[in-house]
Design a protein around this motif. Sequence first.
Motif, PDB file in Angstrom:
ATOM      1  N   THR A  67      35.173  33.776  25.965  1.00 38.79           N
ATOM      2  CA  THR A  67      34.237  32.952  26.513  1.00 38.79           C
ATOM      3  C   THR A  67      34.241  32.627  28.161  1.00 38.79           C
ATOM      4  N   LYS A  68      33.515  32.058  28.858  1.00 39.94           N
ATOM      5  CA  LYS A  68      34.014  31.633  30.093  1.00 39.94           C
ATOM      6  C   LYS A  68      34.850  30.622  30.190  1.00 39.94           C
ATOM      7  N   LYS A  69      34.803  29.758  29.317  1.00 38.61           N
ATOM      8  CA  LYS A  69      35.928  28.687  29.485  1.00 38.61           C
ATOM      9  C   LYS A  69      37.385  29.322  28.990  1.00 38.61           C
ATOM     10  N   GLN A  70      37.424  30.233  28.190  1.00 37.15           N
ATOM     11  CA  GLN A  70      38.581  30.974  27.800  1.00 37.15           C
ATOM     12  C   GLN A  70      39.205  31.994  28.921  1.00 37.15           C
ATOM     13  N   GLU A  71      38.196  32.608  29.680  1.00 38.77           N
ATOM     14  CA  GLU A  71      38.426  33.424  30.805  1.00 38.77           C
ATOM     15  C   GLU A  71      39.091  32.475  31.862  1.00 38.77           C
ATOM     16  N   GLU A  72      38.528  31.468  32.334  1.00 39.86           N
ATOM     17  CA  GLU A  72      38.939  30.407  33.291  1.00 39.86           C
ATOM     18  C   GLU A  72      40.485  29.971  32.986  1.00 39.86           C
ATOM     19  N   LYS A  73      40.460  29.441  31.832  1.00 40.08           N
ATOM     20  CA  LYS A  73      42.004  29.103  31.319  1.00 40.08           C
ATOM     21  C   LYS A  73      43.030  29.941  31.462  1.00 40.08           C
TER      22      LYS A  73
ATOM     23  N   VAL B  99      42.897  32.769  33.490  1.00 44.53           N
ATOM     24  CA  VAL B  99      43.280  33.226  35.182  1.00 44.53           C
ATOM     25  C   VAL B  99      44.021  32.011  35.680  1.00 44.53           C
ATOM     26  N   LYS B 100      43.608  30.769  35.281  1.00 46.72           N
ATOM     27  CA  LYS B 100      44.511  29.619  35.621  1.00 46.72           C
ATOM     28  C   LYS B 100      46.012  30.060  35.323  1.00 46.72           C
ATOM     29  N   TYR B 101      46.244  30.170  34.166  1.00 41.01           N
ATOM     30  CA  TYR B 101      47.571  30.383  33.690  1.00 41.01           C
ATOM     31  C   TYR B 101      48.244  31.443  34.339  1.00 41.01           C
ATOM     32  N   ALA B 102      47.311  32.788  34.619  1.00 43.09           N
ATOM     33  CA  ALA B 102      48.126  33.759  34.947  1.00 43.09           C
ATOM     34  C   ALA B 102      48.451  33.818  36.421  1.00 43.09           C
ATOM     35  N   LEU B 103      47.726  33.133  37.072  1.00 42.24           N
ATOM     36  CA  LEU B 103      48.078  32.859  38.496  1.00 42.24           C
ATOM     37  C   LEU B 103      49.260  31.983  38.690  1.00 42.24           C
ATOM     38  N   GLU B 104      49.249  31.023  38.000  1.00 46.59           N
ATOM     39  CA  GLU B 104      50.464  30.123  37.827  1.00 46.59           C
ATOM     40  C   GLU B 104      51.592  30.607  37.473  1.00 46.59           C
ATOM     41  N   ARG B 105      51.516  31.744  36.680  1.00 42.53           N
ATOM     42  CA  ARG B 105      52.648  32.417  36.155  1.00 42.53           C
ATOM     43  C   ARG B 105      53.166  33.128  37.132  1.00 42.53           C
ATOM     44  N   VAL B 106      52.288  34.112  37.854  1.00 41.84           N
ATOM     45  CA  VAL B 106      52.673  34.635  39.236  1.00 41.84           C
ATOM     46  C   VAL B 106      53.473  33.981  40.101  1.00 41.84           C
ATOM     47  N   ARG B 107      52.980  32.959  40.267  1.00 45.04           N
ATOM     48  CA  ARG B 107      53.581  32.008  41.425  1.00 45.04           C
ATOM     49  C   ARG B 107      55.093  31.841  40.962  1.00 45.04           C
ATOM     50  N   GLN B 108      55.270  31.452  39.859  1.00 51.59           N
ATOM     51  CA  GLN B 108      56.605  31.251  39.159  1.00 51.59           C
ATOM     52  C   GLN B 108      57.499  32.375  39.256  1.00 51.59           C
ATOM     53  N   LEU B 109      56.759  33.711  38.855  1.00 51.53           N
ATOM     54  CA  LEU B 109      57.557  34.688  38.595  1.00 51.53           C
ATOM     55  C   LEU B 109      58.257  35.087  40.314  1.00 51.53           C
ATOM     56  N   LYS B 110      57.288  34.891  41.082  1.00 50.69           N
ATOM     57  CA  LYS B 110      57.739  35.239  42.440  1.00 50.69           C
ATOM     58  C   LYS B 110      58.852  34.629  42.814  1.00 50.69           C
TER      59      LYS B 110
ATOM     60  N   ILE C 206      45.222  42.223  32.034  1.00 51.49           N
ATOM     61  CA  ILE C 206      44.183  41.864  32.888  1.00 51.49           C
ATOM     62  C   ILE C 206      44.325  41.952  34.189  1.00 51.49           C
ATOM     63  N   PHE C 207      43.267  42.592  35.003  1.00 50.13           N
ATOM     64  CA  PHE C 207      43.208  42.825  36.511  1.00 50.13           C
ATOM     65  C   PHE C 207      42.416  41.600  37.006  1.00 50.13           C
ATOM     66  N   ILE C 208      43.199  40.851  38.067  1.00 52.27           N
ATOM     67  CA  ILE C 208      42.821  39.713  38.759  1.00 52.27           C
ATOM     68  C   ILE C 208      42.795  40.024  40.276  1.00 52.27           C
ATOM     69  N   ASP C 209      41.740  39.278  40.914  1.00 53.54           N
ATOM     70  CA  ASP C 209      41.533  39.383  42.484  1.00 53.54           C
ATOM     71  C   ASP C 209      42.426  38.215  42.552  1.00 53.54           C
ATOM     72  N   PRO C 210      43.486  37.854  43.425  1.00 51.89           N
ATOM     73  CA  PRO C 210      44.103  36.288  43.661  1.00 51.89           C
ATOM     74  C   PRO C 210      43.221  35.822  44.804  1.00 51.89           C
ATOM     75  N   GLU C 211      42.531  36.378  45.509  1.00 51.15           N
ATOM     76  CA  GLU C 211      41.986  35.535  46.637  1.00 51.15           C
ATOM     77  C   GLU C 211      40.670  34.855  46.131  1.00 51.15           C
ATOM     78  N   THR C 212      39.676  35.471  45.127  1.00 49.70           N
ATOM     79  CA  THR C 212      38.809  35.141  44.639  1.00 49.70           C
ATOM     80  C   THR C 212      38.953  34.469  43.204  1.00 49.70           C
ATOM     81  N   GLU C 213      40.109  34.345  42.767  1.00 50.15           N
ATOM     82  CA  GLU C 213      40.833  34.029  41.499  1.00 50.15           C
ATOM     83  C   GLU C 213      39.645  34.549  40.358  1.00 50.15           C
ATOM     84  N   LYS C 214      39.228  35.770  40.425  1.00 48.40           N
ATOM     85  CA  LYS C 214      38.351  36.135  39.457  1.00 48.40           C
ATOM     86  C   LYS C 214      38.982  37.283  38.759  1.00 48.40           C
ATOM     87  N   PRO C 215      38.704  37.599  37.309  1.00 46.41           N
ATOM     88  CA  PRO C 215      39.208  38.782  36.981  1.00 46.41           C
ATOM     89  C   PRO C 215      38.293  39.866  36.983  1.00 46.41           C
TER      90      PRO C 215
END
Length: 674
Positions: free
Chosen positions: A9-15, A17-28, A337-346
């Motif tokens: 769903t839209k809510k599941q997708e947004e949740k 993407v938020k988790y994935a981007l934060e996890r990428v920052r931590q892994l860096k 999942i393939f994400i564009d980090p600039e728009t934060e959209k999958p």
Amino acid sequence: MKQTNLRLTKKQEEKLVKYALERVRQLKEDNRERIENDKISWKMYHNDRTDRVGYDGIFSHSNLSVPMTSLVVDHFMARAEDEITGTSPYFKFEAQGAGDIDMAETYDKYFNWKIEDQANTRERLEESYLHLFIQRALVLKAVYEEDISTWYDYERNGLFNLQTQEFEQIPGQGPIIEGEDQFIPEMNPMTGDSELRLASDPSFIMTPGVHEFQPLPEGVPTQMVKYKGPRSEVVDSDRFLCPTNAESVEDADFIVEMYDKDLNWAKEMFLEREWLSFGDFYNMLNKDANPRSPIEKNEERTENLDFDSDENPSMQVLECWIKRDVLGTGNPQEFCIFIDPETEKPIFYEFVAKLTPDNRVPYTVVSIGKDRNKWCGHSLPERIRSFQEYVDRQFNSQSYRNELAANPIIGVNPQAVEDEPEDVELHAGKIFELKDQYSIDDFMSFAAVPNVDVRTQDLIDFVFGIVQLWLGVSNMAQGDYQALAPANTATGVEATLREASKIGRRWMRRIVRGFEDHLTKLVQVSMATIDEEEVFEYMEGDVRAFGVMSPDAIKDIGINVRVILSQDQGQRAIEKANLALQTQDRYFQSPPEMRPFIRPMLKRILDAMGFEKTDELLPPEAPADPKSEAEIAKMLGDNAASQGGESPEPTDGVQAATAGMGNSNPQGMNQYQG
């Protein structure tokens, strides 16, 4: 439109993407130390140590890097190429049973053509040796690639309808092309006349006088497949992120690969959702043709593509392989999942089982020095970094002292000269008029730098010797760079080289396991993507032959055969055969009366090696050793001759041997005596 089995769903997708981007920052942050150390290791290999010039010390005056790291890395690279991929073919298929031998030979021919000749995999693997021995880990990725060339051919004709004044179009196919589409003559059962029907669509009939071939005004869209199949990729160290505490990439719950793609790729990959279309996504994008992923390769770019931003914009992509419960079922799902980090959209997401043929991540990681319970460890340059720094410091200190000695510090007393100049200039042929009470030593003096070059060179040689002894890269038969006692004798040299080479063999085994896993993934990708019969060529001796591989023939490959590196297996077979020969030699050289007692243990040795029919290799009724029989006969003959008797007749099989010996004949005469 691309579809997915992972329905969010839209809510599941947004949740997510938020988790994935934060996890990428931590892994860096988690991978920062690994990436920075890999960058330093590359600089050490290239002897570029500009990073230490600004430090206080000798490197601010002299900063030459002694190529010790390059020597060690190049040695192991050459050794790996020679032992693993140095011959062709370098991999083969091992049959699981006697009935699979013919099938394995067919797979050998096809995949050596597909993976080696077409995909140039050996070139990629040999390129990977540099990453393997310089970085903390080598990351290989098995992907599917299509290289298709498209153009418009205006020299080909299409079938034109003179009545409708339009080119004939077949649904789902397009225009009927001359020389490409075939017509089959058939008899019309109603009229008895012959008709030309289209082979791909028998409902279409070409009527003379109504149809004719004419040039297509827009040209014929034509495609040529250059390559379609599996491809091996070497992933740069700073493009790959994985939790450092994971034991392997298979156990990691989150893996990221960073790269740049154009919008054509995004358009083909994009998953249309009710709340987001590709048009909406396109309007959000930052229109910039320059690659922008935060990796060293992009930082070193000098080309500016701003002029092409409107026509061919580029975008960042985060390819994330995740284990997480995003559906709320209580059990984690494995998906990508393939994400564009600039728009934060999958862009797209799907289950791993639908993306890879073996339901595993497509990455293979090889590390020669894994740390405890971690997927990577210290690299080869890191292991010898302290020795490299010590040698560089000693060498540059010696170099700087020599420079000071060649350009010494000069002390001048102007009062010793008649005109007492304020500035004294020295040059060849310069004459100074000294005062009567002064000598030239009173006027000028030089500060001598202590000469410790010999001791410095001894220290450098000692460190070089220790490193070479440790890693087994020294030519100790020449006694180079060290004079330790073991290198002064032939047996000491042989023992030292044998023990030192064990480190290299241990690393080679790790490389072999990693390459076999990667090649297996490539084969599985080929199995999953072959959709039609493929004609391949192979060599039968000196004759070039052709074969055909079909999707049905390849579907059971994982059950019937497995991929192994052939050169490594061949080397192991040679070593095993040599050990068996040593066991046989020990058996045959033993006295006949001792053989029944040692034969059971020797049979166990051959059984442990995997040999069958050991009774044939160690026959109970083996003939006596002719050499031993000859020595016994000679001893008895000499004893009998000394006592005035006659020597006993030799046993069968040793007559020729004893007859040719100097004084072993009954007369006690040498065969060269008249």
